[in-house]
Design an enzyme around this catalytic site. Sequence first.
Site, PDB file in Angstrom:
ATOM      1  N   ARG A   1      12.205  -0.288  -3.659  1.00  0.00           N
ATOM      2  CA  ARG A   1      12.574  -1.630  -4.120  1.00  0.00           C
ATOM      3  C   ARG A   1      13.936  -2.083  -3.597  1.00  0.00           C
ATOM      4  O   ARG A   1      14.492  -3.050  -4.095  1.00  0.00           O
ATOM      5  CB  ARG A   1      12.595  -1.688  -5.656  1.00  0.00           C
TER       6      ARG A   1
ATOM      7  N   GLU B   1      -1.082  -0.685   7.922  1.00  0.00           N
ATOM      8  CA  GLU B   1      -2.073  -0.465   6.868  1.00  0.00           C
ATOM      9  C   GLU B   1      -3.004  -1.669   6.729  1.00  0.00           C
ATOM     10  O   GLU B   1      -2.562  -2.820   6.764  1.00  0.00           O
ATOM     11  CB  GLU B   1      -1.362  -0.187   5.530  1.00  0.00           C
TER      12      GLU B   1
ATOM     13  N   HIS C   1      -8.167  -1.411  -0.359  1.00  0.00           N
ATOM     14  CA  HIS C   1      -7.849  -2.649   0.351  1.00  0.00           C
ATOM     15  C   HIS C   1      -9.013  -3.177   1.187  1.00  0.00           C
ATOM     16  O   HIS C   1      -9.310  -4.367   1.132  1.00  0.00           O
ATOM     17  CB  HIS C   1      -6.632  -2.447   1.261  1.00  0.00           C
TER      18      HIS C   1
ATOM     19  N   HIS D   1      -5.790   6.116   2.863  1.00  0.00           N
ATOM     20  CA  HIS D   1      -5.415   6.048   1.448  1.00  0.00           C
ATOM     21  C   HIS D   1      -6.700   6.017   0.634  1.00  0.00           C
ATOM     22  O   HIS D   1      -7.512   5.104   0.797  1.00  0.00           O
ATOM     23  CB  HIS D   1      -4.593   4.782   1.164  1.00  0.00           C
TER      24      HIS D   1
ATOM     25  N   ASP E   1      -5.245  -6.550  -4.713  1.00  0.00           N
ATOM     26  CA  ASP E   1      -4.762  -5.200  -4.431  1.00  0.00           C
ATOM     27  C   ASP E   1      -4.493  -4.489  -5.752  1.00  0.00           C
ATOM     28  O   ASP E   1      -3.372  -4.459  -6.227  1.00  0.00           O
ATOM     29  CB  ASP E   1      -3.487  -5.306  -3.571  1.00  0.00           C
TER      30      ASP E   1
ATOM     31  N   HIS F   1       3.036  -2.209   5.727  1.00  0.00           N
ATOM     32  CA  HIS F   1       2.151  -3.362   5.503  1.00  0.00           C
ATOM     33  C   HIS F   1       2.500  -4.371   6.599  1.00  0.00           C
ATOM     34  O   HIS F   1       3.677  -4.704   6.760  1.00  0.00           O
ATOM     35  CB  HIS F   1       2.379  -3.963   4.123  1.00  0.00           C
TER      36      HIS F   1
ATOM     37  N   ASP G   1      -6.890   1.924   3.971  1.00  0.00           N
ATOM     38  CA  ASP G   1      -6.858   2.056   2.513  1.00  0.00           C
ATOM     39  C   ASP G   1      -8.217   1.612   1.972  1.00  0.00           C
ATOM     40  O   ASP G   1      -8.629   0.460   2.176  1.00  0.00           O
ATOM     41  CB  ASP G   1      -5.721   1.175   1.963  1.00  0.00           C
TER      42      ASP G   1
ATOM     43  N   GLU H   1      -3.321   7.103  -3.989  1.00  0.00           N
ATOM     44  CA  GLU H   1      -2.269   6.208  -4.511  1.00  0.00           C
ATOM     45  C   GLU H   1      -2.785   5.563  -5.788  1.00  0.00           C
ATOM     46  O   GLU H   1      -2.560   4.382  -6.041  1.00  0.00           O
ATOM     47  CB  GLU H   1      -1.964   5.102  -3.508  1.00  0.00           C
TER      48      GLU H   1
ATOM     49  N   HIS I   1      -5.327  -0.901  -7.439  1.00  0.00           N
ATOM     50  CA  HIS I   1      -5.897   0.436  -7.307  1.00  0.00           C
ATOM     51  C   HIS I   1      -6.438   0.927  -8.649  1.00  0.00           C
ATOM     52  O   HIS I   1      -5.893   0.617  -9.696  1.00  0.00           O
ATOM     53  CB  HIS I   1      -4.834   1.429  -6.831  1.00  0.00           C
TER      54      HIS I   1
ATOM     55  N   TYR J   1       8.408  -2.054  -0.070  1.00  0.00           N
ATOM     56  CA  TYR J   1       7.541  -3.229  -0.223  1.00  0.00           C
ATOM     57  C   TYR J   1       8.255  -4.533   0.149  1.00  0.00           C
ATOM     58  O   TYR J   1       7.621  -5.574   0.264  1.00  0.00           O
ATOM     59  CB  TYR J   1       7.033  -3.323  -1.659  1.00  0.00           C
TER      60      TYR J   1
ATOM     61  N   HIS K   1       5.985   5.979   3.465  1.00  0.00           N
ATOM     62  CA  HIS K   1       5.557   4.597   3.266  1.00  0.00           C
ATOM     63  C   HIS K   1       6.809   3.739   3.168  1.00  0.00           C
ATOM     64  O   HIS K   1       7.755   4.109   2.476  1.00  0.00           O
ATOM     65  CB  HIS K   1       4.711   4.485   1.989  1.00  0.00           C
TER      66      HIS K   1
HETATM   67 ZN    ZN Z   1      -2.640  -1.178  -2.389  1.00  0.00          ZN
HETATM   68 FE    FE Z   2      -2.348   2.013   0.457  1.00  0.00          FE
HETATM   69 FE    FE Z   3       0.553   0.542   1.230  1.00  0.00          FE
END
Ligand code: ZN
Ligand code: FE
Ligand code: FE
Length: 284
Positions: free
Chosen positions: A41, A147, A184, A218, A231, A111, A181, A263, A233, A74, A71
């Site tokens: 973050r 991704e 996704h 993923h 999105d 991403h 993923d 994830e 999960h 974000y 990863h």
């Molecule tokens: Zn996701």
């Molecule tokens: Fe993912």
């Molecule tokens: Fe991701």
Amino acid sequence: MGKKTIFLGAHTSISGGLYKAIEEGEKLGCTTIQIFTKSSRSWHASKLKEENILKFKETQKKSNIKTIIAHTSYLINIGSPNKDTEKKSIDALKLELERCQDLEIPYLVLHPGAHLKSGEEKCLEQISKNLDFVLKNASGKTMILLETTAGQGTNVGYKFEHLKEIRDKAKEKKKIGTCLDTCHIFSAGYDISTPTEYKKVIQTFDKIIGLKNLKAIHLNDSKTNLNSRKDQHENIGKGYIPLKTFSLIMNDKRLKKIPKILETPVKKVDEHKVEIDLLKDMVK
Ligand code: ZN
Ligand code: FE
Ligand code: FE
């Protein structure tokens, strides 16, 4: 297929030290893990200390964790039409790539980006250009893995063609791979709910992107249905993707050597053990 050669793991936590994520993975019975190399973050991070790098490498050497994947934060959007965000994103991506190189992490998942209503085509071009800029002077071997996305909001990457286009337009192709993923792609409209449809989707992926460019998977179930473009999960077996699909993936010889990372939502990371065991038991 020998159970010893399963490359399966989860995203684990670095709180208390980077090496802690490896120890956590060991406890879960992982052979691969994914981590954030810094807070997910925040834009910045202080430089890694030599002693922490050594501790990380030593812990991995003593462990059963074969491959570690990172990863990115974000916050990063190298496809942003906002010049300030674009600049901050490029700098942050460079910093994350350097951390991976210091830690000898081979793959960094990113991403692709969001166009914020400035148009997909322009966004894809900008992503290629910025990937080249970041990778051009990179000294290490770390690859950036684009991704697949659910296509939530204005995110690009919900079509395999997007990832192909980004890579095709870039010069540094050797350092650009893909991370698939399952949540996704399903949310983006790729139906993987029956063996026949699964087969078609993998064939499509191979035709467009090429399975040789697939470097990580993923494994996530989805809280929302096919083509929902959300999105969210879900734990394996609790969402809209049938258990059978995960069994197909776990037994797909073409995907055997590709690290598979959970994830899924957990309150405590040991809860991943249930899913790790479930997936391992699927392997015939
Ligand atoms: Zn996701
Ligand atoms: Fe993912
Ligand atoms: Fe991701």
